[in-house]
Design a protein around this motif. Structure first.
Motif, PDB file in Angstrom:
ATOM      1  N   LYS A 104       0.711  -1.080   0.083  1.00 25.52           N
ATOM      2  CA  LYS A 104      -0.055   0.021   0.136  1.00 25.52           C
ATOM      3  C   LYS A 104       0.843   1.373  -0.017  1.00 25.52           C
ATOM      4  O   LYS A 104       0.211   2.311  -0.247  1.00 25.52           O
ATOM      5  CB  LYS A 104      -0.761   0.048   1.150  1.00 25.52           C
ATOM      6  N   ILE A 105       2.103   1.016   0.443  1.00 26.18           N
ATOM      7  CA  ILE A 105       3.051   2.683   0.400  1.00 26.18           C
ATOM      8  C   ILE A 105       3.157   2.895  -0.997  1.00 26.18           C
ATOM      9  O   ILE A 105       3.121   4.218  -1.120  1.00 26.18           O
ATOM     10  CB  ILE A 105       4.348   1.924   1.008  1.00 26.18           C
ATOM     11  N   PHE A 106       3.187   2.079  -2.009  1.00 25.79           N
ATOM     12  CA  PHE A 106       3.438   2.551  -3.398  1.00 25.79           C
ATOM     13  C   PHE A 106       2.694   2.081  -4.286  1.00 25.79           C
ATOM     14  O   PHE A 106       2.642   2.625  -5.529  1.00 25.79           O
ATOM     15  CB  PHE A 106       4.984   2.367  -3.813  1.00 25.79           C
ATOM     16  N   LYS A 107       1.555   1.214  -3.895  1.00 31.55           N
ATOM     17  CA  LYS A 107       0.934   0.521  -5.147  1.00 31.55           C
ATOM     18  C   LYS A 107      -0.027   1.632  -5.812  1.00 31.55           C
ATOM     19  O   LYS A 107      -0.228   1.409  -7.280  1.00 31.55           O
ATOM     20  CB  LYS A 107       0.027  -0.520  -4.417  1.00 31.55           C
ATOM     21  N   ASN A 108      -0.307   2.681  -5.454  1.00 29.70           N
ATOM     22  CA  ASN A 108      -1.199   3.743  -6.287  1.00 29.70           C
ATOM     23  C   ASN A 108      -0.364   4.979  -6.730  1.00 29.70           C
ATOM     24  O   ASN A 108      -0.773   5.821  -7.361  1.00 29.70           O
ATOM     25  CB  ASN A 108      -2.261   4.403  -5.464  1.00 29.70           C
ATOM     26  N   ASP A 109       1.134   4.661  -7.029  1.00 34.06           N
ATOM     27  CA  ASP A 109       2.115   5.727  -7.372  1.00 34.06           C
ATOM     28  C   ASP A 109       2.249   5.375  -8.669  1.00 34.06           C
ATOM     29  O   ASP A 109       2.191   4.335  -9.002  1.00 34.06           O
ATOM     30  CB  ASP A 109       3.473   5.671  -6.693  1.00 34.06           C
ATOM     31  N   PRO A 110       2.512   6.381  -9.668  1.00 32.94           N
ATOM     32  CA  PRO A 110       2.793   6.339 -11.014  1.00 32.94           C
ATOM     33  C   PRO A 110       3.911   5.807 -11.263  1.00 32.94           C
ATOM     34  O   PRO A 110       4.766   5.739 -10.559  1.00 32.94           O
ATOM     35  CB  PRO A 110       2.529   7.588 -11.610  1.00 32.94           C
ATOM     36  N   LEU A 111       4.126   4.743 -12.362  1.00 31.37           N
ATOM     37  CA  LEU A 111       5.421   4.164 -12.798  1.00 31.37           C
ATOM     38  C   LEU A 111       6.245   5.523 -13.286  1.00 31.37           C
ATOM     39  O   LEU A 111       5.827   6.461 -13.921  1.00 31.37           O
ATOM     40  CB  LEU A 111       5.234   3.211 -13.922  1.00 31.37           C
ATOM     41  N   PHE A 112       7.587   5.434 -12.924  1.00 35.16           N
ATOM     42  CA  PHE A 112       8.509   6.371 -13.218  1.00 35.16           C
ATOM     43  C   PHE A 112       8.802   6.369 -15.018  1.00 35.16           C
ATOM     44  O   PHE A 112       9.179   7.451 -15.574  1.00 35.16           O
ATOM     45  CB  PHE A 112       9.690   6.464 -12.637  1.00 35.16           C
ATOM     46  N   PHE A 113       8.672   5.223 -15.608  1.00 38.65           N
ATOM     47  CA  PHE A 113       8.855   4.938 -16.871  1.00 38.65           C
ATOM     48  C   PHE A 113       8.322   3.695 -17.262  1.00 38.65           C
ATOM     49  O   PHE A 113       7.806   2.690 -16.462  1.00 38.65           O
ATOM     50  CB  PHE A 113      10.329   4.885 -17.282  1.00 38.65           C
ATOM     51  N   LYS A 114       8.209   3.188 -18.691  1.00 36.03           N
ATOM     52  CA  LYS A 114       7.590   2.166 -19.041  1.00 36.03           C
ATOM     53  C   LYS A 114       8.513   1.115 -18.913  1.00 36.03           C
ATOM     54  O   LYS A 114       9.774   1.107 -18.894  1.00 36.03           O
ATOM     55  CB  LYS A 114       7.591   2.134 -20.611  1.00 36.03           C
ATOM     56  N   PRO A 115       7.913   0.042 -18.207  1.00 38.26           N
ATOM     57  CA  PRO A 115       8.742  -1.308 -17.723  1.00 38.26           C
ATOM     58  C   PRO A 115       9.776  -1.682 -18.813  1.00 38.26           C
ATOM     59  O   PRO A 115       9.110  -1.830 -19.946  1.00 38.26           O
ATOM     60  CB  PRO A 115       7.657  -2.350 -17.491  1.00 38.26           C
ATOM     61  N   GLY A 116      10.933  -1.859 -18.593  1.00 37.08           N
ATOM     62  CA  GLY A 116      12.004  -2.479 -19.588  1.00 37.08           C
ATOM     63  C   GLY A 116      12.730  -1.156 -20.350  1.00 37.08           C
ATOM     64  O   GLY A 116      13.569  -1.436 -20.921  1.00 37.08           O
ATOM     65  N   ASP A 117      12.263  -0.064 -20.050  1.00 40.56           N
ATOM     66  CA  ASP A 117      12.798   1.065 -20.820  1.00 40.56           C
ATOM     67  C   ASP A 117      14.253   1.752 -20.213  1.00 40.56           C
ATOM     68  O   ASP A 117      15.236   1.722 -20.693  1.00 40.56           O
ATOM     69  CB  ASP A 117      11.823   2.200 -21.209  1.00 40.56           C
ATOM     70  N   GLN A 118      14.285   1.589 -18.933  1.00 40.73           N
ATOM     71  CA  GLN A 118      15.234   2.304 -18.181  1.00 40.73           C
ATOM     72  C   GLN A 118      15.695   1.675 -16.700  1.00 40.73           C
ATOM     73  O   GLN A 118      14.385   0.959 -16.254  1.00 40.73           O
ATOM     74  CB  GLN A 118      14.973   3.993 -17.879  1.00 40.73           C
ATOM     75  N   PHE A 119      16.635   1.926 -16.324  1.00 37.83           N
ATOM     76  CA  PHE A 119      17.386   1.064 -15.024  1.00 37.83           C
ATOM     77  C   PHE A 119      17.038   2.242 -14.105  1.00 37.83           C
ATOM     78  O   PHE A 119      17.123   3.227 -13.999  1.00 37.83           O
ATOM     79  CB  PHE A 119      18.646   0.858 -15.033  1.00 37.83           C
ATOM     80  N   LEU A 120      16.098   1.587 -12.880  1.00 37.43           N
ATOM     81  CA  LEU A 120      16.013   2.404 -11.701  1.00 37.43           C
ATOM     82  C   LEU A 120      16.189   1.627 -10.362  1.00 37.43           C
ATOM     83  O   LEU A 120      15.150   0.647 -10.400  1.00 37.43           O
ATOM     84  CB  LEU A 120      14.897   3.269 -11.745  1.00 37.43           C
ATOM     85  N   TYR A 121      17.370   1.605  -9.511  1.00 40.74           N
ATOM     86  CA  TYR A 121      17.196   0.871  -8.504  1.00 40.74           C
ATOM     87  C   TYR A 121      15.985   0.981  -7.654  1.00 40.74           C
ATOM     88  O   TYR A 121      15.670   2.079  -7.152  1.00 40.74           O
ATOM     89  CB  TYR A 121      18.403   0.964  -7.536  1.00 40.74           C
ATOM     90  N   SER A 122      15.117  -0.018  -7.167  1.00 38.60           N
ATOM     91  CA  SER A 122      13.985   0.066  -6.408  1.00 38.60           C
ATOM     92  C   SER A 122      13.997  -0.838  -5.414  1.00 38.60           C
ATOM     93  O   SER A 122      13.801  -2.211  -5.565  1.00 38.60           O
ATOM     94  CB  SER A 122      12.683  -0.076  -7.534  1.00 38.60           C
ATOM     95  N   THR A 123      13.942  -0.443  -4.081  1.00 37.20           N
ATOM     96  CA  THR A 123      13.665  -1.368  -2.997  1.00 37.20           C
ATOM     97  C   THR A 123      12.339  -1.860  -3.360  1.00 37.20           C
ATOM     98  O   THR A 123      11.864  -3.032  -2.663  1.00 37.20           O
ATOM     99  CB  THR A 123      13.881  -0.831  -1.836  1.00 37.20           C
ATOM    100  N   TYR A 124      11.380  -1.264  -3.694  1.00 40.34           N
ATOM    101  CA  TYR A 124      10.134  -1.615  -3.570  1.00 40.34           C
ATOM    102  C   TYR A 124       9.747  -2.636  -4.768  1.00 40.34           C
ATOM    103  O   TYR A 124       8.813  -3.136  -4.593  1.00 40.34           O
ATOM    104  CB  TYR A 124       9.183  -0.278  -3.899  1.00 40.34           C
ATOM    105  N   GLY A 125      10.708  -2.554  -5.626  1.00 40.09           N
ATOM    106  CA  GLY A 125      10.395  -3.350  -6.610  1.00 40.09           C
ATOM    107  C   GLY A 125      10.665  -4.917  -5.995  1.00 40.09           C
ATOM    108  O   GLY A 125      10.002  -5.696  -6.414  1.00 40.09           O
ATOM    109  N   PHE A 126      11.765  -4.993  -5.155  1.00 42.04           N
ATOM    110  CA  PHE A 126      11.798  -6.176  -4.471  1.00 42.04           C
ATOM    111  C   PHE A 126      10.626  -6.455  -3.454  1.00 42.04           C
ATOM    112  O   PHE A 126      10.511  -7.701  -3.116  1.00 42.04           O
ATOM    113  CB  PHE A 126      13.159  -6.098  -3.791  1.00 42.04           C
ATOM    114  N   THR A 127      10.005  -5.487  -2.897  1.00 38.72           N
ATOM    115  CA  THR A 127       8.961  -5.651  -2.111  1.00 38.72           C
ATOM    116  C   THR A 127       7.832  -6.419  -2.540  1.00 38.72           C
ATOM    117  O   THR A 127       7.166  -7.554  -2.413  1.00 38.72           O
ATOM    118  CB  THR A 127       8.215  -4.211  -1.470  1.00 38.72           C
ATOM    119  N   LEU A 128       7.478  -5.736  -4.184  1.00 38.25           N
ATOM    120  CA  LEU A 128       6.493  -6.451  -5.118  1.00 38.25           C
ATOM    121  C   LEU A 128       6.977  -8.015  -5.316  1.00 38.25           C
ATOM    122  O   LEU A 128       6.265  -8.841  -5.317  1.00 38.25           O
ATOM    123  CB  LEU A 128       6.403  -5.720  -6.288  1.00 38.25           C
TER     124      LEU A 128
END
Length: 348
Positions: A104-128
């Motif tokens: 719930k911390i981040f599930k309603n936040d917009p994506l920063f870019f289209k998946p697969g397009d750019q690298f962005l280290y994300s701890t929340y990606g590992f939460t998912l």
């Protein structure tokens, strides 16, 4: 859009990290790109000198700033607050009962870019990712991981649970603005078990590194008369995990690319008697009041001699460092240690 588990483990999902402002993230990326362009002429000059003189120069280009999404601290000084740790979400005190709940911390936040397009280290990606593991396994993610640690004989690796009695748990420290050591503030890491919520020891991390290296090399020892036990993972699985993924970057090691949850440097040597890149995998880590690194330098095995030598995997050097202080740069230190041990083994 479609977000796959492969995109999550390679930080290409587009899910935000702790910074919520996409403008600031873009500015930081542009600043990093500009810095890289400025160093390019120096790199070209260095390359020409290497070609002409046949020697390596390592002091003409400053290394890129080190961070892993959890820390960035190569040039940090006592008392100098790391911008990374100015993000409020590092200091969450809320207790989450499950990884599904912490989405719930981040599930309603917009994506920063289209998946697969750019690298962005994300701890929340590992939460998912941990939520995917929970649903796929039918078990709580924490129970699933603790069973895995038991299989790996990592008996000192546990959840960083504030309420539990954990023997030999170290206090964590930070520098304040005056450059004095103070106790790290209270935080609850239940919102990011997969991205930085476990406690471990150097002994356990060495076991983890050995298990991975064994799995990676086991398939190469073919003439073992059936006496060689299988690895915890299949050799192809580890090879896949340690294969660089396009469009990724590694800020704590300019030679590396990101793979699947690992930073990987590939074997490379362009000129004789010049700089040689050895193949190795590593990952740094950091949280409020703590820093760490695990580096695996596999031994370069002669495929013809593997079947005749009275040796068995794992063959190589593994270095791990855990420090109960925030924002300590450890990857370059681990690499130097690994190279010294590797040099000693080659000399024997």
């Amino acid at each position: 859009v479609t977000i796959t588990t492969r995109l999550l483990v390679s930080h290409l999902s587009g899910i935000r990290h702790y910074e919520k402002d996409i403008t600031k993230v873009k500015e930081e990326k542009e600043k990093a790109n500009r810095a890289l362009k400025l160093t390019k002429p120096h790199q070209d000059k260095e390359q020409k000198e290497k070609e002409g003189k046949g020697v390596e120069r390592t002091d003409s280009v400053k290394p890129r700033k080190e961070h892993d999404g959890e820390t960035k601290s190569r040039n940090s000084k006592p008392g100098r607050k790391d911008k990374e740790f100015e993000q409020e979400e590092y200091y969450l005190k809320e207790k989450f009962e499950s990884v599904i709940e912490s989405l719930k911390i981040f599930k309603n936040d917009p994506l920063f870019f289209k998946p697969g397009d750019q690298f962005l280290y994300s701890t929340y990606g590992f939460t998912l990712l941990s939520a995917v593991v929970e649903r796929a396994s039918g078990q709580k993610f924490t129970d699933y991981m603790l069973k895995m640690f038991r299989d790996l004989d990592m008996l000192s690796t546990v959840l960083d649970d504030n309420e539990a009695m954990i023997y030999n748990r170290a206090r964590c420290y930070v520098y304040n603005k005056k450059g004095r050591l103070v106790n790290a503030p209270y935080v609850d890491n239940s919102y990011k078990w997969a991205g930085g919520g476990f406690l471990s020891s150097v002994g356990d991390l060495l076991k983890f590194g050995n298990a991975l290296l064994y799995s990676y090399q086991a398939g190469q020892f073919k003439n073992s008369n059936g006496k060689l036990l299988p690895g915890y993972l299949k050799p192809d699985t580890v090879a896949m995990m340690w294969t660089p993924v396009p469009k990724t970057e590694v800020s704590w090691d300019r030679d590396g690319k990101y793979a699947m949850a690992w930073a990987v440097v590939e074997k490379n040597q362009q000129y004789g008697c010049c700089r040689q890149q050895r193949h190795y995998a590593s990952h740094t880590g950091g949280a409020v009041g703590a820093s760490s690194v695990l580096l695996i330098l596999p031994e370069e095995l002669d495929s013809e001699a593997v079947g005749t030598q009275p040796v068995a995997p794992p063959r190589g050097v593994i270095v791990t460092i855990i420090c109960n202080m925030q924002s300590v740069s450890l990857n370059s230190t681990a690499l130097k240690i690994a190279r010294e041990f590797d040099k000693e083994k080659r000399a024997q």
